[in-house]
Scaffold this motif. Structure first.
Motif, PDB file in Angstrom:
ATOM      1  N   LYS A   1       0.822  -1.211   0.000  1.00  0.00           N
ATOM      2  CA  LYS A   1       0.000   0.000   0.000  1.00  0.00           C
ATOM      3  C   LYS A   1       0.858   1.265   0.000  1.00  0.00           C
ATOM      4  O   LYS A   1       0.566   2.238  -0.710  1.00  0.00           O
ATOM      5  CB  LYS A   1      -0.921  -0.002   1.221  1.00  0.00           C
ATOM      6  N   MET A   2       1.921   1.234   0.774  1.00  0.00           N
ATOM      7  CA  MET A   2       2.787   2.402   0.843  1.00  0.00           C
ATOM      8  C   MET A   2       3.482   2.639  -0.497  1.00  0.00           C
ATOM      9  O   MET A   2       3.588   3.782  -0.966  1.00  0.00           O
ATOM     10  CB  MET A   2       3.819   2.204   1.956  1.00  0.00           C
ATOM     11  N   GLU A   3       3.964   1.554  -1.142  1.00  0.00           N
ATOM     12  CA  GLU A   3       4.606   1.700  -2.447  1.00  0.00           C
ATOM     13  C   GLU A   3       3.620   2.221  -3.485  1.00  0.00           C
ATOM     14  O   GLU A   3       3.969   3.066  -4.321  1.00  0.00           O
ATOM     15  CB  GLU A   3       5.175   0.354  -2.885  1.00  0.00           C
ATOM     16  N   LEU A   4       2.362   1.699  -3.440  1.00  0.00           N
ATOM     17  CA  LEU A   4       1.340   2.177  -4.376  1.00  0.00           C
ATOM     18  C   LEU A   4       1.047   3.657  -4.158  1.00  0.00           C
ATOM     19  O   LEU A   4       0.931   4.430  -5.114  1.00  0.00           O
ATOM     20  CB  LEU A   4       0.067   1.338  -4.207  1.00  0.00           C
ATOM     21  N   ALA A   5       0.947   4.055  -2.883  1.00  0.00           N
ATOM     22  CA  ALA A   5       0.691   5.471  -2.584  1.00  0.00           C
ATOM     23  C   ALA A   5       1.852   6.354  -3.054  1.00  0.00           C
ATOM     24  O   ALA A   5       1.646   7.438  -3.612  1.00  0.00           O
ATOM     25  CB  ALA A   5       0.466   5.643  -1.086  1.00  0.00           C
ATOM     26  N   ILE A   6       3.090   5.861  -2.871  1.00  0.00           N
ATOM     27  CA  ILE A   6       4.260   6.632  -3.315  1.00  0.00           C
ATOM     28  C   ILE A   6       4.267   6.760  -4.835  1.00  0.00           C
ATOM     29  O   ILE A   6       4.538   7.831  -5.391  1.00  0.00           O
ATOM     30  CB  ILE A   6       5.559   5.962  -2.819  1.00  0.00           C
ATOM     31  N   ALA A   7       3.925   5.649  -5.520  1.00  0.00           N
ATOM     32  CA  ALA A   7       3.897   5.694  -6.988  1.00  0.00           C
ATOM     33  C   ALA A   7       2.833   6.669  -7.489  1.00  0.00           C
ATOM     34  O   ALA A   7       3.061   7.457  -8.422  1.00  0.00           O
ATOM     35  CB  ALA A   7       3.647   4.290  -7.539  1.00  0.00           C
ATOM     36  N   GLN A   8       1.646   6.619  -6.879  1.00  0.00           N
ATOM     37  CA  GLN A   8       0.590   7.550  -7.275  1.00  0.00           C
ATOM     38  C   GLN A   8       0.996   8.995  -7.014  1.00  0.00           C
ATOM     39  O   GLN A   8       0.770   9.879  -7.849  1.00  0.00           O
ATOM     40  CB  GLN A   8      -0.695   7.217  -6.515  1.00  0.00           C
ATOM     41  N   ARG A   9       1.609   9.246  -5.851  1.00  0.00           N
ATOM     42  CA  ARG A   9       2.040  10.600  -5.537  1.00  0.00           C
ATOM     43  C   ARG A   9       3.110  11.080  -6.522  1.00  0.00           C
ATOM     44  O   ARG A   9       3.072  12.232  -6.980  1.00  0.00           O
ATOM     45  CB  ARG A   9       2.561  10.659  -4.108  1.00  0.00           C
ATOM     46  N   GLU A  10       4.047  10.185  -6.864  1.00  0.00           N
ATOM     47  CA  GLU A  10       5.086  10.570  -7.822  1.00  0.00           C
ATOM     48  C   GLU A  10       4.495  10.838  -9.201  1.00  0.00           C
ATOM     49  O   GLU A  10       4.923  11.753  -9.909  1.00  0.00           O
ATOM     50  CB  GLU A  10       6.142   9.461  -7.908  1.00  0.00           C
ATOM     51  N   GLU A  11       3.489  10.035  -9.577  1.00  0.00           N
ATOM     52  CA  GLU A  11       2.842  10.260 -10.879  1.00  0.00           C
ATOM     53  C   GLU A  11       2.143  11.612 -10.899  1.00  0.00           C
ATOM     54  O   GLU A  11       2.251  12.359 -11.881  1.00  0.00           O
ATOM     55  CB  GLU A  11       1.844   9.131 -11.137  1.00  0.00           C
ATOM     56  N   ILE A  12       1.447  11.920  -9.818  1.00  0.00           N
ATOM     57  CA  ILE A  12       0.758  13.223  -9.743  1.00  0.00           C
ATOM     58  C   ILE A  12       1.766  14.359  -9.789  1.00  0.00           C
ATOM     59  O   ILE A  12       1.585  15.367 -10.493  1.00  0.00           O
ATOM     60  CB  ILE A  12      -0.106  13.287  -8.472  1.00  0.00           C
ATOM     61  N   GLU A  13       2.845  14.222  -9.021  1.00  0.00           N
ATOM     62  CA  GLU A  13       3.861  15.273  -9.001  1.00  0.00           C
ATOM     63  C   GLU A  13       4.532  15.418 -10.367  1.00  0.00           C
ATOM     64  O   GLU A  13       4.850  16.528 -10.801  1.00  0.00           O
ATOM     65  CB  GLU A  13       4.902  14.962  -7.927  1.00  0.00           C
ATOM     66  N   THR A  14       4.741  14.263 -11.072  1.00  0.00           N
ATOM     67  CA  THR A  14       5.349  14.328 -12.413  1.00  0.00           C
ATOM     68  C   THR A  14       4.447  15.074 -13.382  1.00  0.00           C
ATOM     69  O   THR A  14       4.903  15.929 -14.155  1.00  0.00           O
ATOM     70  CB  THR A  14       5.625  12.911 -12.922  1.00  0.00           C
ATOM     71  N   LYS A  15       3.146  14.763 -13.359  1.00  0.00           N
ATOM     72  CA  LYS A  15       2.205  15.475 -14.222  1.00  0.00           C
ATOM     73  C   LYS A  15       2.176  16.965 -13.894  1.00  0.00           C
ATOM     74  O   LYS A  15       2.153  17.815 -14.787  1.00  0.00           O
ATOM     75  CB  LYS A  15       0.810  14.875 -14.063  1.00  0.00           C
ATOM     76  N   LYS A  16       2.209  17.250 -12.610  1.00  0.00           N
ATOM     77  CA  LYS A  16       2.191  18.648 -12.203  1.00  0.00           C
ATOM     78  C   LYS A  16       3.435  19.372 -12.693  1.00  0.00           C
ATOM     79  O   LYS A  16       3.364  20.506 -13.196  1.00  0.00           O
ATOM     80  CB  LYS A  16       2.084  18.731 -10.680  1.00  0.00           C
ATOM     81  N   ARG A  17       4.605  18.710 -12.559  1.00  0.00           N
ATOM     82  CA  ARG A  17       5.848  19.322 -13.030  1.00  0.00           C
ATOM     83  C   ARG A  17       5.824  19.509 -14.547  1.00  0.00           C
ATOM     84  O   ARG A  17       6.298  20.536 -15.066  1.00  0.00           O
ATOM     85  CB  ARG A  17       7.040  18.461 -12.624  1.00  0.00           C
ATOM     86  N   GLU A  18       5.271  18.506 -15.265  1.00  0.00           N
ATOM     87  CA  GLU A  18       5.198  18.645 -16.717  1.00  0.00           C
ATOM     88  C   GLU A  18       4.297  19.802 -17.124  1.00  0.00           C
ATOM     89  O   GLU A  18       4.621  20.572 -18.038  1.00  0.00           O
ATOM     90  CB  GLU A  18       4.681  17.334 -17.323  1.00  0.00           C
ATOM     91  N   GLN A  19       3.164  19.937 -16.421  1.00  0.00           N
ATOM     92  CA  GLN A  19       2.269  21.054 -16.718  1.00  0.00           C
ATOM     93  C   GLN A  19       2.951  22.395 -16.433  1.00  0.00           C
ATOM     94  O   GLN A  19       2.855  23.338 -17.219  1.00  0.00           O
ATOM     95  CB  GLN A  19       0.981  20.929 -15.900  1.00  0.00           C
ATOM     96  N   GLU A  20       3.634  22.445 -15.304  1.00  0.00           N
ATOM     97  CA  GLU A  20       4.344  23.683 -14.980  1.00  0.00           C
ATOM     98  C   GLU A  20       5.428  23.981 -16.005  1.00  0.00           C
ATOM     99  O   GLU A  20       5.635  25.138 -16.398  1.00  0.00           O
ATOM    100  CB  GLU A  20       4.941  23.583 -13.581  1.00  0.00           C
ATOM    101  N   ALA A  21       6.123  22.914 -16.458  1.00  0.00           N
ATOM    102  CA  ALA A  21       7.176  23.112 -17.466  1.00  0.00           C
ATOM    103  C   ALA A  21       6.573  23.601 -18.777  1.00  0.00           C
ATOM    104  O   ALA A  21       7.121  24.510 -19.433  1.00  0.00           O
ATOM    105  CB  ALA A  21       7.954  21.816 -17.678  1.00  0.00           C
ATOM    106  N   GLU A  22       5.425  23.015 -19.164  1.00  0.00           N
ATOM    107  CA  GLU A  22       4.771  23.464 -20.389  1.00  0.00           C
ATOM    108  C   GLU A  22       4.354  24.927 -20.297  1.00  0.00           C
ATOM    109  O   GLU A  22       4.561  25.712 -21.229  1.00  0.00           O
ATOM    110  CB  GLU A  22       3.553  22.575 -20.662  1.00  0.00           C
ATOM    111  N   LEU A  23       3.767  25.274 -19.146  1.00  0.00           N
ATOM    112  CA  LEU A  23       3.376  26.673 -18.966  1.00  0.00           C
ATOM    113  C   LEU A  23       4.592  27.593 -18.995  1.00  0.00           C
ATOM    114  O   LEU A  23       4.559  28.673 -19.603  1.00  0.00           O
ATOM    115  CB  LEU A  23       2.629  26.829 -17.636  1.00  0.00           C
ATOM    116  N   ARG A  24       5.679  27.141 -18.364  1.00  0.00           N
ATOM    117  CA  ARG A  24       6.884  27.952 -18.343  1.00  0.00           C
ATOM    118  C   ARG A  24       7.465  28.114 -19.747  1.00  0.00           C
ATOM    119  O   ARG A  24       7.847  29.227 -20.160  1.00  0.00           O
ATOM    120  CB  ARG A  24       7.913  27.324 -17.403  1.00  0.00           C
ATOM    121  N   TYR A  25       7.515  26.984 -20.503  1.00  0.00           N
ATOM    122  CA  TYR A  25       8.032  27.071 -21.863  1.00  0.00           C
ATOM    123  C   TYR A  25       7.137  27.934 -22.746  1.00  0.00           C
ATOM    124  O   TYR A  25       7.619  28.689 -23.608  1.00  0.00           O
ATOM    125  CB  TYR A  25       8.146  25.673 -22.462  1.00  0.00           C
TER     126      TYR A  25
END
Length: 410
Positions: A200-224
């Motif tokens: 459960k902890m690994e699944l939660a970490i993976a989901q959190r990392e996926e959300i953070e990755t999408k967020k970073r990509e969106q921020e990068a797109e907006l920045r670019y």
């Protein structure tokens, strides 16, 4: 000043001992000062208790009373030292006697309580006894004490336990086997539970990392995207700025060159003509026509022109000296070459248009003028749609320049 206890020491000690003596009936004694001195003396004593003491208290003096009272709760006799300060006593005397109280308490030792009083209402037996209860012992000597009875030994039927006889070996083995199985089962469940929690902890970490990755990509797109917008704006601004400062294309001078060639042909024809009076008039007429030519020379060059034309005029005078009618005409021609007349009449340098240079321009030949951005060009004449002529910023050169390189000013 300190209190004097040595002068009447014997009488003071005797009255104090009578109150403490259980065989004596005296239960109170009153002490005061001799006149205005600090010498303490015995005023009175008695066995009538606190009510009798009140009769001897003086409201205009500073006095001390030592009285014995019986505490009904403990059935004990307790002593009280009363610091009497009458309401009518001298204020200065009160201040002086306030320093004597400590010495008097040390002299009349054995008092359970020191009580301050200013009038007879405050010297009340119930009040004093109540205060004595708070400071004295609560043990009563009149309490009934039960007789002591010795404790007898306690009997017992205790027998020593024999574990070998009382515990069945088969039951014991079953019990421990059951405990081992339960412990093994508990360990397996604990291991499974930890594994599930880890998943459960690994699944939660993976989901959190996926959300953070999408967020970073969106921020990068907006920045670019913002960076691209800024770059486009900078490029557009640079392009506009470049277009603004780039000099326009120089117009064609075909019509002006044609007019110049016609003027040069006319001048050559005049020079090669016969030096007859009629030809001189024709030459003068051509010069007058030349003042309306498209290309003009600087007025400051008129001196050189005058120098160049004067010998020709003199030669004409020498060749035609035999003709009396030519002299007035030659003189008139010399007068017309004066600088002022040339400036005003021939070259027409009167107040005209003024313009400010927008771009840098360098003359292509002697018929044009050069200027830098910001220079002022005066006496402008609009000779063609794309080309004007005027006096350069050095106020000496007069020539052609592109009209789209300047802007008119008032």
């Amino acid at each position: 000043m300190s209190v004097d206890l040595s002068k009447n020491n014997a009488s003071l000690k005797e009255a104090w001992r009578d109150i403490l003596n259980d065989k004596s009936d005296t239960n109170w004694a009153l002490f005061g000062y001799e006149g205005q001195t600090n010498t303490l003396r015995l005023v009175s004593k008695g066995d009538g208790g606190i009510n009798e003491l009140k009769e001897d208290l003086n409201s205009g003096k500073i006095m001390y009373a030592f009285i014995k009272l019986n505490d009904p709760k403990t059935s004990l006799d307790k002593c009280v030292l009363i610091n009497w300060q009458g309401e009518g006593a001298n204020t200065v005397k009160k201040g002086i006697c306030a320093n004597h109280l400590r010495d008097i308490e040390r002299f009349f030792s054995g008092a359970h309580l020191t009580y301050n009083a200013r009038n007879e209402d405050e010297v009340d037996e119930d009040v004093l006894i109540d205060k004595l209860k708070k400071v004295g012992s609560e043990y009563s000597f009149k309490m009934k004490v039960e007789p002591y009875e010795p404790t007898l030994p306690v009997g017992t039927r205790y027998q020593k336990v024999n574990a070998v006889k009382e515990i069945n070996s088969q039951e014991r083995d079953k019990f421990w086997k059951k405990e081992e199985e339960e412990e093994k089962k508990r360990l397996e469940e604990e291991k499974k539970r930890k594994k599930d929690e880890l998943l459960k902890m690994e699944l939660a970490i993976a989901q959190r990392e996926e959300i953070e990755t999408k967020k970073r990509e969106q921020e990068a797109e907006l920045r670019y995207e913002k960076i691209d917008q800024i770059k486009r704006k900078e490029q557009e601004s640079l392009k506009n700025e470049t277009e603004k400062h780039v000099a326009p294309q120089k117009p064609v001078r075909a019509s002006i060159l044609k007019a110049q060639n016609n003027t040069d042909n006319t001048s050559n024809a005049t020079v090669t003509s016969s030096p007859e009076p009629n030809n001189i008039e024709q030459t003068l007429s051509d010069d007058e026509t030349d003042q309306f030519a498209t290309i003009k020379r600087s007025p400051k060059d008129s001196n050189n022109q005058k120098t160049a034309e004067t010998p020709t005029t003199m030669n004409l005078t020498e060749n035609e000296s035999e003709t009396p009618k030519a002299a007035p005409f030659i003189e008139q021609t010399v007068q017309m070459l004066e600088q002022d007349f040339v400036d005003e009449y021939i070259y027409g340098l009167k107040d005209g248009y003024k313009a400010r240079a927008l771009y840098d321009y360098q003359a292509a030949d002697d018929t044009e003028i050069s200027f830098d951005p910001g220079d002022i060009i005066t006496n402008i004449e609009k000779v063609d749609e794309g080309w004007w002529q005027g006096l350069g910023p050095d106020h000496i050169t007069y020539g052609l320049f592109p009209a789209n390189y300047v802007e008119l000013i008032e």
